[in-house]
Design a protein around this motif. Sequence first.
Motif, mmCIF file in Angstrom:
data_model
loop_
_atom_site.group_PDB
_atom_site.id
_atom_site.type_symbol
_atom_site.label_atom_id
_atom_site.label_comp_id
_atom_site.label_asym_id
_atom_site.label_seq_id
_atom_site.Cartn_x
_atom_site.Cartn_y
_atom_site.Cartn_z
ATOM 1 N N VAL A 95 52.418 36.326 33.857
ATOM 2 C CA VAL A 95 52.095 37.050 33.245
ATOM 3 C C VAL A 95 50.895 37.362 33.729
ATOM 4 C CG1 VAL A 95 49.582 36.077 31.317
ATOM 5 C CG2 VAL A 95 52.440 35.155 31.094
ATOM 6 N N VAL A 131 54.318 34.537 20.619
ATOM 7 C CA VAL A 131 52.854 34.740 19.962
ATOM 8 C C VAL A 131 52.633 33.988 19.213
ATOM 9 C CG1 VAL A 131 51.912 36.207 18.577
ATOM 10 C CG2 VAL A 131 53.591 36.809 20.851
ATOM 11 N N VAL A 165 45.498 32.706 33.943
ATOM 12 C CA VAL A 165 46.552 31.855 32.725
ATOM 13 C C VAL A 165 46.028 30.295 32.812
ATOM 14 C CG1 VAL A 165 48.714 31.580 32.717
ATOM 15 C CG2 VAL A 165 47.353 33.852 33.785
ATOM 16 N N ALA A 175 50.552 40.386 28.152
ATOM 17 C CA ALA A 175 50.569 39.112 28.240
ATOM 18 C C ALA A 175 51.395 38.901 26.625
ATOM 19 C CB ALA A 175 49.452 38.245 27.947
ATOM 20 N N ARG A 176 51.640 39.469 25.945
ATOM 21 C CA ARG A 176 52.899 39.460 25.082
ATOM 22 C C ARG A 176 54.111 39.509 25.612
ATOM 23 N NH1 ARG A 176 48.627 40.575 20.692
ATOM 24 N NH2 ARG A 176 48.676 38.638 19.859
ATOM 25 N N VAL A 207 47.629 31.191 27.066
ATOM 26 C CA VAL A 207 48.979 31.797 26.650
ATOM 27 C C VAL A 207 49.858 30.230 26.028
ATOM 28 C CG1 VAL A 207 49.722 33.507 27.876
ATOM 29 C CG2 VAL A 207 50.757 31.815 28.264
ATOM 30 N N ASP A 208 50.842 30.519 24.944
ATOM 31 C CA ASP A 208 51.695 29.351 24.865
ATOM 32 C C ASP A 208 53.226 30.164 25.689
ATOM 33 O OD1 ASP A 208 49.225 28.383 23.541
ATOM 34 O OD2 ASP A 208 50.271 28.803 21.266
ATOM 35 N N GLU A 227 45.484 40.999 25.944
ATOM 36 C CA GLU A 227 46.983 40.200 25.144
ATOM 37 C C GLU A 227 47.912 40.600 24.791
ATOM 38 O OE1 GLU A 227 42.797 37.977 23.106
ATOM 39 O OE2 GLU A 227 44.003 39.229 22.027
ATOM 40 N N VAL A 277 56.665 33.888 27.006
ATOM 41 C CA VAL A 277 55.504 33.945 26.315
ATOM 42 C C VAL A 277 55.676 33.762 24.830
ATOM 43 C CG1 VAL A 277 52.745 34.807 25.887
ATOM 44 C CG2 VAL A 277 54.377 34.654 28.039
ATOM 45 N N SER A 282 46.924 32.871 20.381
ATOM 46 C CA SER A 282 47.714 32.989 21.313
ATOM 47 C C SER A 282 49.001 33.812 21.658
ATOM 48 C CB SER A 282 48.476 31.906 21.602
ATOM 49 O OG SER A 282 49.260 31.835 22.785
ATOM 50 N N PRO A 283 49.141 34.889 22.437
ATOM 51 C CA PRO A 283 47.394 34.836 23.762
ATOM 52 C C PRO A 283 46.053 35.249 23.947
ATOM 53 C CG PRO A 283 49.946 36.361 24.617
ATOM 54 C CD PRO A 283 49.498 36.140 22.895
#
Length: 126
Positions: free
Chosen positions: A88, A42, A109, A34-35, A73-74, A31, A40, A55-56
Motif C-alpha cells: 500500500v 473496502v 499505513v 489503496a483500494r 486500511v482493512d 484512497e 486490501v 476504509s481505506p
Amino acid sequence: MAETTPARPPEQDGAAGTLSVAHRVVRKVVEQTARTVPGVTVRTGTLDSLRGLSSPHADVRMTGGSATVQLTVDALWPCDLTGVAARVRDTVLEQTPRLTGVDVHTVDVQIRAVTPGDDARGRKVQ
C-alpha cells in the motif's frame, strides 16, 4: 474554501500557467489507489463514512507542493499484514505523484481490521 496546493507542472515547451490540486482530490486519489492493492478490502457505507470508519481512509497534510499521508486500511485474512502495508505504501508513493503532480513525502499505513477472505470463510478451527 477548499485547500489547494500547486502541483509540479509537466514538462512543457514554453507553456505558462499553474495547476492547483485540491486537498480533497489528493485524499480521494490516495484512497482509490489503496483500494487497488491486493489484500486490501473496502468498507463503505453511510454510517461508516459519518463515523470516519470507511476504509481505506486517508488523512492528507499539504505543505507547499508536497503531502504527508496517514492511511488506514482493512486487510483480507489470511495475509502477510506487513507485506500488505508495504505494498500500500509503495503504491501510494508511486501513483499519487503520477496522478496528481503532488509530491508525497511520507505514507504511514495502519491496518485497522482484518476480514476473512473467501478462502478463509469455510475453515474451522480444530
